[in-house]
Scaffold this motif. Structure first.
Motif, PDB file in Angstrom:
ATOM      1  N   UNK A 119      20.012  38.109 -15.167  1.00 55.50           N
ATOM      2  CA  UNK A 119      19.027  37.220 -14.561  1.00 55.50           C
ATOM      3  C   UNK A 119      19.536  35.788 -14.439  1.00 55.50           C
ATOM      4  N   UNK A 120      20.323  35.358 -15.418  1.00 53.81           N
ATOM      5  CA  UNK A 120      20.836  33.985 -15.429  1.00 53.81           C
ATOM      6  C   UNK A 120      21.885  33.735 -14.349  1.00 53.81           C
ATOM      7  N   UNK A 121      22.296  34.795 -13.655  1.00 55.96           N
ATOM      8  CA  UNK A 121      23.350  34.660 -12.647  1.00 55.96           C
ATOM      9  C   UNK A 121      22.902  35.168 -11.273  1.00 55.96           C
ATOM     10  N   UNK A 122      21.601  35.098 -11.023  1.00 54.46           N
ATOM     11  CA  UNK A 122      21.048  35.565  -9.746  1.00 54.46           C
ATOM     12  C   UNK A 122      21.693  34.865  -8.561  1.00 54.46           C
ATOM     13  N   UNK A 123      21.888  33.561  -8.698  1.00 59.31           N
ATOM     14  CA  UNK A 123      22.436  32.807  -7.572  1.00 59.31           C
ATOM     15  C   UNK A 123      23.860  33.224  -7.252  1.00 59.31           C
ATOM     16  N   UNK A 124      24.684  33.447  -8.283  1.00 58.16           N
ATOM     17  CA  UNK A 124      26.060  33.865  -8.042  1.00 58.16           C
ATOM     18  C   UNK A 124      26.113  35.264  -7.423  1.00 58.16           C
ATOM     19  N   UNK A 125      25.200  36.115  -7.871  1.00 56.01           N
ATOM     20  CA  UNK A 125      25.143  37.484  -7.347  1.00 56.01           C
ATOM     21  C   UNK A 125      24.596  37.459  -5.925  1.00 56.01           C
ATOM     22  N   UNK A 126      23.640  36.580  -5.698  1.00 57.30           N
ATOM     23  CA  UNK A 126      22.942  36.495  -4.412  1.00 57.30           C
ATOM     24  C   UNK A 126      21.556  37.087  -4.570  1.00 57.30           C
ATOM     25  N   UNK A 127      20.543  36.273  -4.306  1.00 57.68           N
ATOM     26  CA  UNK A 127      19.158  36.734  -4.478  1.00 57.68           C
ATOM     27  C   UNK A 127      18.866  38.008  -3.692  1.00 57.68           C
ATOM     28  N   UNK A 128      19.490  38.137  -2.521  1.00 60.42           N
ATOM     29  CA  UNK A 128      19.224  39.318  -1.701  1.00 60.42           C
ATOM     30  C   UNK A 128      19.818  40.593  -2.302  1.00 60.42           C
ATOM     31  N   UNK A 129      20.861  40.445  -3.120  1.00 60.50           N
ATOM     32  CA  UNK A 129      21.506  41.613  -3.743  1.00 60.50           C
ATOM     33  C   UNK A 129      20.977  41.901  -5.151  1.00 60.50           C
ATOM     34  N   UNK A 130      20.348  40.901  -5.741  1.00 61.46           N
ATOM     35  CA  UNK A 130      19.999  40.984  -7.158  1.00 61.46           C
ATOM     36  C   UNK A 130      19.198  42.232  -7.537  1.00 61.46           C
ATOM     37  N   UNK A 131      18.074  42.559  -6.857  1.00 61.69           N
ATOM     38  CA  UNK A 131      17.310  43.740  -7.273  1.00 61.69           C
ATOM     39  C   UNK A 131      18.132  45.030  -7.260  1.00 61.69           C
ATOM     40  N   UNK A 132      18.944  45.212  -6.225  1.00 62.91           N
ATOM     41  CA  UNK A 132      19.737  46.440  -6.129  1.00 62.91           C
ATOM     42  C   UNK A 132      20.832  46.470  -7.194  1.00 62.91           C
ATOM     43  N   UNK A 133      21.482  45.338  -7.429  1.00 59.35           N
ATOM     44  CA  UNK A 133      22.518  45.267  -8.466  1.00 59.35           C
ATOM     45  C   UNK A 133      21.914  45.581  -9.827  1.00 59.35           C
ATOM     46  N   UNK A 134      20.745  45.020 -10.107  1.00 59.65           N
ATOM     47  CA  UNK A 134      20.059  45.264 -11.371  1.00 59.65           C
ATOM     48  C   UNK A 134      19.756  46.749 -11.549  1.00 59.65           C
ATOM     49  N   UNK A 135      19.224  47.362 -10.509  1.00 54.64           N
ATOM     50  CA  UNK A 135      18.879  48.781 -10.565  1.00 54.64           C
ATOM     51  C   UNK A 135      20.127  49.655 -10.734  1.00 54.64           C
ATOM     52  N   UNK A 136      21.193  49.341  -9.994  1.00 57.47           N
ATOM     53  CA  UNK A 136      22.427  50.125 -10.091  1.00 57.47           C
ATOM     54  C   UNK A 136      23.060  50.009 -11.471  1.00 57.47           C
ATOM     55  N   UNK A 137      23.089  48.807 -12.006  1.00 58.99           N
ATOM     56  CA  UNK A 137      23.650  48.631 -13.358  1.00 58.99           C
ATOM     57  C   UNK A 137      22.836  49.392 -14.398  1.00 58.99           C
ATOM     58  N   UNK A 138      21.515  49.336 -14.287  1.00 59.21           N
ATOM     59  CA  UNK A 138      20.663  50.081 -15.216  1.00 59.21           C
ATOM     60  C   UNK A 138      20.947  51.574 -15.121  1.00 59.21           C
ATOM     61  N   UNK A 139      21.094  52.057 -13.898  1.00 56.21           N
ATOM     62  CA  UNK A 139      21.399  53.473 -13.680  1.00 56.21           C
ATOM     63  C   UNK A 139      22.747  53.848 -14.301  1.00 56.21           C
ATOM     64  N   UNK A 140      23.745  52.985 -14.128  1.00 54.74           N
ATOM     65  CA  UNK A 140      25.073  53.255 -14.696  1.00 54.74           C
ATOM     66  C   UNK A 140      25.049  53.228 -16.220  1.00 54.74           C
ATOM     67  N   UNK A 141      24.277  52.317 -16.787  1.00 55.51           N
ATOM     68  CA  UNK A 141      24.151  52.267 -18.256  1.00 55.51           C
ATOM     69  C   UNK A 141      23.524  53.567 -18.751  1.00 55.51           C
ATOM     70  N   UNK A 142      22.457  53.997 -18.095  1.00 54.19           N
ATOM     71  CA  UNK A 142      21.787  55.226 -18.527  1.00 54.19           C
ATOM     72  C   UNK A 142      22.693  56.435 -18.318  1.00 54.19           C
ATOM     73  N   UNK A 143      23.431  56.480 -17.218  1.00 52.29           N
ATOM     74  CA  UNK A 143      24.379  57.585 -17.009  1.00 52.29           C
ATOM     75  C   UNK A 143      25.390  57.641 -18.148  1.00 52.29           C
ATOM     76  N   UNK A 144      25.866  56.490 -18.580  1.00 56.22           N
ATOM     77  CA  UNK A 144      26.803  56.451 -19.703  1.00 56.22           C
ATOM     78  C   UNK A 144      26.171  56.858 -21.021  1.00 56.22           C
ATOM     79  N   UNK A 145      24.899  56.543 -21.200  1.00 55.51           N
ATOM     80  CA  UNK A 145      24.200  56.888 -22.444  1.00 55.51           C
ATOM     81  C   UNK A 145      23.771  58.343 -22.487  1.00 55.51           C
ATOM     82  N   UNK A 146      23.606  58.941 -21.307  1.00 58.43           N
ATOM     83  CA  UNK A 146      23.194  60.349 -21.281  1.00 58.43           C
ATOM     84  C   UNK A 146      24.392  61.299 -21.191  1.00 58.43           C
ATOM     85  N   UNK A 147      25.577  60.726 -20.984  1.00 55.16           N
ATOM     86  CA  UNK A 147      26.792  61.567 -20.947  1.00 55.16           C
ATOM     87  C   UNK A 147      27.005  62.176 -22.324  1.00 55.16           C
ATOM     88  N   UNK A 148      27.535  63.378 -22.360  1.00 53.69           N
ATOM     89  CA  UNK A 148      27.763  64.015 -23.658  1.00 53.69           C
ATOM     90  C   UNK A 148      28.846  63.244 -24.417  1.00 53.69           C
TER      91      UNK A 148
END
Length: 197
Positions: free
Chosen positions: A167-196
């Motif tokens: 959240x502290x780096x929204x401007x560097x990421x770009x406000x238009x990309x921020x929601x999708x980047x946030x969602x993708x990162x969350x998905x990748x974290x969960x994929x890593x946590x659910x991996x055997x």
């Protein structure tokens, strides 16, 4: 004239500030307008709040916690971890866009800076309803085998904390990309946590 006690005056100021922040935003609201709306002297404001920034922070925190409680109440925790986190993030972004006070975090760099500064001074995570919600679900997902057991709950919580820091780096990421980047990162974290493991 009614003689108000201290907590009443503080609440009047808080309510007036909340109304003004909702109506005209952080930048256009000033202490004089808050005291005028609350029908108290400017000096009274400074008995309870050090600055406009402090009252904004308190209003924002109250608004944020109230919104998050509503969001958590709407989430079906029986879904998969990926769906729970995805729904949670989508609801936070949607709610933030619909509430002028919460939207300040995304739209106004001055207000965002105020919030970041106060967040660094206070340990908001320890008492956060959202952290309790996440930690309870992390523990449940670990016990049921949906999350890896070789990673302890606090480390998993730290991984989710990365999303908050983002959240502290929204401007560097770009406000238009921020929601999708946030969602993708969350998905990748969960994929890593659910991996055997």
């Amino acid at each position: 004239m009614i003689d108000l006690n201290q907590s009443d005056k503080r609440q009047l100021l808080f309510d007036a500030a909340r109304e003004l922040f909702l109506e005209q935003g952080f930048k256009k609201t000033n202490v004089a307008a808050i005291t005028e709306r609350a029908n108290v002297a400017v000096g009274t404001f400074y008995k309870y709040f050090a600055s406009k920034e402090q009252i904004f922070y308190e209003v924002y925190q109250a608004e944020n916690e109230k919104a998050k409680r509503k969001i958590v109440a709407r989430i079906d925790a029986d879904q998969s971890p990926k769906e729970v986190v995805k729904q949670f993030l989508q609801e936070i972004i949607r709610t933030s866009e619909q509430n002028a006070i919460l939207a300040e975090w995304y739209r106004n760099t001055e207000a965002s800076q105020v919030l970041m500064n106060y967040n660094q001074e206070c340990d908001v995570q320890k008492n956060s309803f959202v952290y309790r919600f996440l930690l309870d679900n992390i523990e449940r997902w670990r016990s049921s085998g949906q999350f890896r057991r070789d990673i302890d709950a606090n480390t998993i919580l730290a991984l989710f904390n990365v999303l908050v820091l983002l959240d502290n780096h929204k401007e560097e990421i770009g406000h238009e990309h921020f929601p999708q980047v946030l969602e993708l990162l969350a998905e990748m974290i969960i994929d890593g946590l659910t991996a055997s493991s």
